[in-house]
Design a protein around this motif. Structure first.
Motif, mmCIF file in Angstrom:
data_model
loop_
_atom_site.group_PDB
_atom_site.id
_atom_site.type_symbol
_atom_site.label_atom_id
_atom_site.label_comp_id
_atom_site.label_asym_id
_atom_site.label_seq_id
_atom_site.Cartn_x
_atom_site.Cartn_y
_atom_site.Cartn_z
ATOM 1 N N PHE A 195 0.837 -1.205 0.000
ATOM 2 C CA PHE A 195 0.000 0.000 0.000
ATOM 3 C C PHE A 195 0.868 1.249 0.000
ATOM 4 O O PHE A 195 0.673 2.165 -0.805
ATOM 5 C CB PHE A 195 -0.915 -0.018 1.222
ATOM 6 C CG PHE A 195 -1.556 1.313 1.512
ATOM 7 C CD1 PHE A 195 -2.519 1.813 0.664
ATOM 8 C CD2 PHE A 195 -1.162 2.059 2.603
ATOM 9 C CE1 PHE A 195 -3.101 3.042 0.906
ATOM 10 C CE2 PHE A 195 -1.740 3.287 2.850
ATOM 11 C CZ PHE A 195 -2.700 3.786 2.002
ATOM 12 N N GLY A 214 2.492 3.831 8.561
ATOM 13 C CA GLY A 214 2.397 5.239 8.921
ATOM 14 C C GLY A 214 2.892 6.126 7.795
ATOM 15 O O GLY A 214 2.317 7.173 7.477
ATOM 16 N N LEU A 215 3.957 5.668 7.165
ATOM 17 C CA LEU A 215 4.504 6.360 6.005
ATOM 18 C C LEU A 215 3.468 6.405 4.880
ATOM 19 O O LEU A 215 3.351 7.403 4.164
ATOM 20 C CB LEU A 215 5.747 5.603 5.539
ATOM 21 C CG LEU A 215 6.908 6.394 4.993
ATOM 22 C CD1 LEU A 215 7.355 7.433 5.989
ATOM 23 C CD2 LEU A 215 8.050 5.458 4.656
ATOM 24 N N GLY A 216 2.705 5.310 4.749
ATOM 25 C CA GLY A 216 1.647 5.260 3.746
ATOM 26 C C GLY A 216 0.603 6.335 3.995
ATOM 27 O O GLY A 216 0.123 6.987 3.063
ATOM 28 N N ALA A 217 0.281 6.538 5.284
ATOM 29 C CA ALA A 217 -0.674 7.590 5.643
ATOM 30 C C ALA A 217 -0.131 8.954 5.230
ATOM 31 O O ALA A 217 -0.879 9.835 4.788
ATOM 32 C CB ALA A 217 -0.942 7.564 7.143
ATOM 33 N N PHE A 218 1.180 9.115 5.346
ATOM 34 C CA PHE A 218 1.808 10.363 4.943
ATOM 35 C C PHE A 218 1.708 10.558 3.423
ATOM 36 O O PHE A 218 1.323 11.625 2.947
ATOM 37 C CB PHE A 218 3.276 10.330 5.387
ATOM 38 C CG PHE A 218 4.137 11.404 4.813
ATOM 39 C CD1 PHE A 218 4.012 12.708 5.251
ATOM 40 C CD2 PHE A 218 5.074 11.107 3.843
ATOM 41 C CE1 PHE A 218 4.817 13.698 4.732
ATOM 42 C CE2 PHE A 218 5.868 12.088 3.325
ATOM 43 C CZ PHE A 218 5.738 13.386 3.764
ATOM 44 N N ILE A 258 -0.398 9.258 1.347
ATOM 45 C CA ILE A 258 -1.769 9.438 0.860
ATOM 46 C C ILE A 258 -2.177 10.902 1.042
ATOM 47 O O ILE A 258 -2.843 11.495 0.185
ATOM 48 C CB ILE A 258 -2.730 8.453 1.560
ATOM 49 C CG1 ILE A 258 -3.977 8.234 0.701
ATOM 50 C CG2 ILE A 258 -3.172 8.899 2.913
ATOM 51 C CD1 ILE A 258 -4.834 7.101 1.192
ATOM 52 N N THR A 259 -1.721 11.519 2.136
ATOM 53 C CA THR A 259 -2.019 12.936 2.345
ATOM 54 C C THR A 259 -1.274 13.782 1.316
ATOM 55 O O THR A 259 -1.833 14.713 0.724
ATOM 56 C CB THR A 259 -1.592 13.377 3.752
ATOM 57 O OG1 THR A 259 -2.062 12.425 4.669
ATOM 58 C CG2 THR A 259 -2.146 14.738 4.096
ATOM 59 N N LEU A 260 -0.022 13.426 1.113
ATOM 60 C CA LEU A 260 0.805 14.150 0.142
ATOM 61 C C LEU A 260 0.149 14.087 -1.237
ATOM 62 O O LEU A 260 0.074 15.080 -1.964
ATOM 63 C CB LEU A 260 2.189 13.501 0.100
ATOM 64 C CG LEU A 260 3.315 14.296 -0.532
ATOM 65 C CD1 LEU A 260 3.584 15.526 0.309
ATOM 66 C CD2 LEU A 260 4.567 13.447 -0.629
ATOM 67 N N GLY A 280 -6.617 5.893 -3.064
ATOM 68 C CA GLY A 280 -6.220 5.181 -1.855
ATOM 69 C C GLY A 280 -7.111 3.974 -1.612
ATOM 70 O O GLY A 280 -6.638 2.884 -1.327
ATOM 71 N N GLY A 310 -9.325 11.178 -5.633
ATOM 72 C CA GLY A 310 -9.562 10.969 -4.211
ATOM 73 C C GLY A 310 -9.798 9.524 -3.813
ATOM 74 O O GLY A 310 -9.581 9.147 -2.668
#
Lengths: 299, 301
Positions: free
Chosen positions: A53, A104-108, A110-112, A125, A122
């Motif tokens: 992911f 956690g990096l993935g969460a970053f 996805i925001t980026l 993800g 949108g």
């Protein structure tokens, strides 16, 4: 009427592509999954699924092809895991720590991705997390099928020594089987198949495609090659069942239908056979198990 | 409007004024309170998870929070009930099925996890009106935590910690050496079931803040770090709580001053600590082997 309903989806190109890619991916997942379960590396597969992911999101955030990120991330992480663990079998705690950080990096990313790129989609993800097999294009389906076929071939090539190394590492090493190299090689193949499966059922659900058919096959037979073939066969059948079911009921996403089919087959194996010698003594059954498999190997 | 104010603020290196500024918003105060509760509870539970090597079970229980929340939203009840119901239920399922076989167990856990996540996806697909989509449930948010939510977190947290304090000693014994513990008459299996239920409750708590995918980080990484640092149970338990607490509060501060998600900061800070301890230990190992004079404490040991 029901036959007509079942035959009609084959005329749609999107369904043909899904069927082509899905079958090949399922076969590869079934083969790899059998060894993952046998080697007690299901948790590694779980980690890989989450890493894929992050890889995909990173590729999207930096504007590359999603598959590039998928393959790079999963292969890099499998090599890292293999290097961290003794005899290319990493510790669960290390795996857990590494992959939860990568998530956690993935969460970053996805925001980026959603904030920085003007063309951001949108739902990308969600597509990566839960798969979008009906949206796969002809070109991507062909590539996915070819890679999956390669994975199948590789696993079949190393099946015999890998089985030996899995069941009795010490004896295999003494007989000159390159145990460590096999561990590395197998994890790499597992990484590739995880990246493949992400395109079909999504990174969160590929664990089911790896674990469920293999678990069912191991419950149904003790003979290793039969179980290997059964695992691949079951995976393909479950994939087909899921695809047709989700075509018939459009409200049901294909990923869910595939997982439901896989889970149903696995649950059914609990009703069919077993607890004979197995539940009485765990230790004995394990030894008996290995004995049966070893005899099967030597034959 | 609150958000606009928050993002306009800048980090000033004057810690007191920074905290005063952050805590002038009620939602940030709630976030810090909830973060502290969640960090302490999940650190203590996570310490036992790492000791018992139950990472896969813990990860499965945490993943299951996702269909719980999605299902609760679909049938129109508060997501909190969904979290608790499904996490505890999944913990019970794993506890009941546990120990039926060797490699079958992990295949089963994996299948349960994938199927429940798929169900969560189905719920989301059926419920078209979900505003933020699944990403908030998966990756968490610290905005909009209400005071009543903090109270619920506090109550459940106290219950979990109290039960854990009651069974702590036998659980420690059963985790370190199950066979000897069973021989001495410790109810190993019952303890393991109770512990899994506690794990479910703690996970359900933490999921509401960090998101279901990142609970696992808060549980495992601080505990793994502490257990690398020291082998003494009491000390490493305290270290775990301290590390989790530090990671959460630092993460909250960082998330407040930047546009990136909380989960990223919490996991990154925790993981940086883990890497640091691992490299320090590796360095010590190299020094010990090459014969450079050892630090006094190692000589003493």
């Amino acid at each position: 009427m029901s036959i007509l309903l079942a035959a009609s989806p084959l005329s749609h190109p999107f369904f043909q592509h899904a069927l082509l890619a899905g079958s090949a991916i399922a076969a590869a997942s079934g083969l790899v999954g059998y060894f993952l379960v046998l080697r007690a590396q299901v948790f590694t597969a779980d980690a890989l699924s989450h890493v894929s992911f992050t890889g995909a999101m990173a590729a999207l955030a930096f504007g590359y092809d999603l598959r590039l990120g998928l393959f790079t991330a999963t292969i890099a992480i499998t090599l890292l895991f293999a290097a961290l663990g003794r005899k290319a079998r990493p510790d669960d705690i290390v795996i857990g720590s590494v992959f939860s950080w990568i998530l956690g990096l993935g969460a970053f990313f996805i925001t980026l991705y959603t904030t920085s790129r003007s063309t951001a989609d949108g739902t990308a993800g969600v597509g990566v997390l839960f798969g979008s097999i009906f949206g796969i294009s002809a070109g991507r389906a062909t590539v996915a099928a070819l890679v999956a076929a390669g994975v199948c071939l590789l696993v079949l090539l190393i099946a015999r020594p890998l089985l030996f190394a899995t069941l009795d590492e010490a004896v295999a090493a003494a007989r000159g089987v390159p145990v460590r190299l096999l561990g590395f090689g197998f994890l790499t193949v597992a990484g590739i198949s995880a990246a493949e499966a992400t395109q079909a059922v999504g990174s969160l659900l590929l664990l089911g495609l790896l674990a469920a058919p293999a678990g069912a096959a191991i419950r149904l037979t003790d003979r290793p090659y039969r179980a290997l073939a059964l695992s691949a066969g079951l995976a393909v059948l479950e994939m087909w069942a899921g695809l047709f079911a989700s075509y018939a009921i459009p409200k049901m996403p294909p990923s869910f239908a595939i997982m439901a089919a896989a889970t149903a087959v696995y649950a059914a194996t609990f009703l069919i056979r077993r607890p004979s010698t197995r539940s009485r003594s765990r230790c004995h059954s394990l030894i008996a198990d290995k004995d049966v498999i070893r005899r099967g190997l030597l034959r | 409007m609150l958000l606009a104010d928050a993002s306009a603020a800048a980090w000033s290196w004057n810690l007191i004024s920074d905290f005063q500024q952050m805590w002038s918003f009620p939602f940030m105060v709630n976030a810090f309170r909830a973060g502290a509760i969640v960090a302490v509870v999940s650190a203590v539970v996570g310490w036992f998870v790492v000791l018992r090597r139950q990472t896969f079970a813990a990860h499965t229980v945490s993943a299951v929070a996702f269909p719980g929340a999605a299902g609760a939203v679909l049938i129109g009840v508060s997501a909190v009930y969904g979290y608790f119901a499904l996490c505890v239920a999944a913990a019970l399922v794993i506890a009941v099925l546990q120990g039926n076989g060797d490699h079958e167990e992990s295949a089963l856990t994996g299948t349960v996890q994938a199927f429940l996540l798929a169900s969560g996806f189905l719920f989301i697909a059926l419920y078209k009106g979900l505003l933020e989509g699944p990403q908030t449930i998966l990756f968490g948010t610290f905005l909009g935590i209400t005071a009543s939510q903090v109270t619920v977190l506090l109550c459940v947290g106290i219950v979990v910690l109290a039960v854990l304090a009651l069974i702590g000693r036998p659980l420690l014994f059963a985790s370190v050496d199950p066979q000897v513990a069973a021989g001495r008459g410790v109810p190993v299996r019952a303890l393991s079931v109770v512990f899994l239920v506690l794990l479910g409750a703690a996970t359900a708590e933490a999921s509401q803040i960090t998101g279901t995918l990142l609970v696992f980080a808060l549980m495992v990484i601080p505990a793994a770090t502490a257990q690398v640092l020291t082998a003494r149970p009491g000390l490493s338990l305290m270290l775990t709580v301290l590390l989790a607490f530090a990671a959460t509060w630092l993460g909250l501060t960082a998330a407040y001053y930047s546009p990136y998600p909380l989960g990223f900061f919490v996991t990154s800070i925790a993981f940086a600590g883990y890497l640091l301890t691992l490299s320090v230990r590796a360095l010590r190992g190299i020094r010990g082997r090459t014969g450079v004079p050892l630090p006094t404490e190692e000589v003493a040991a």
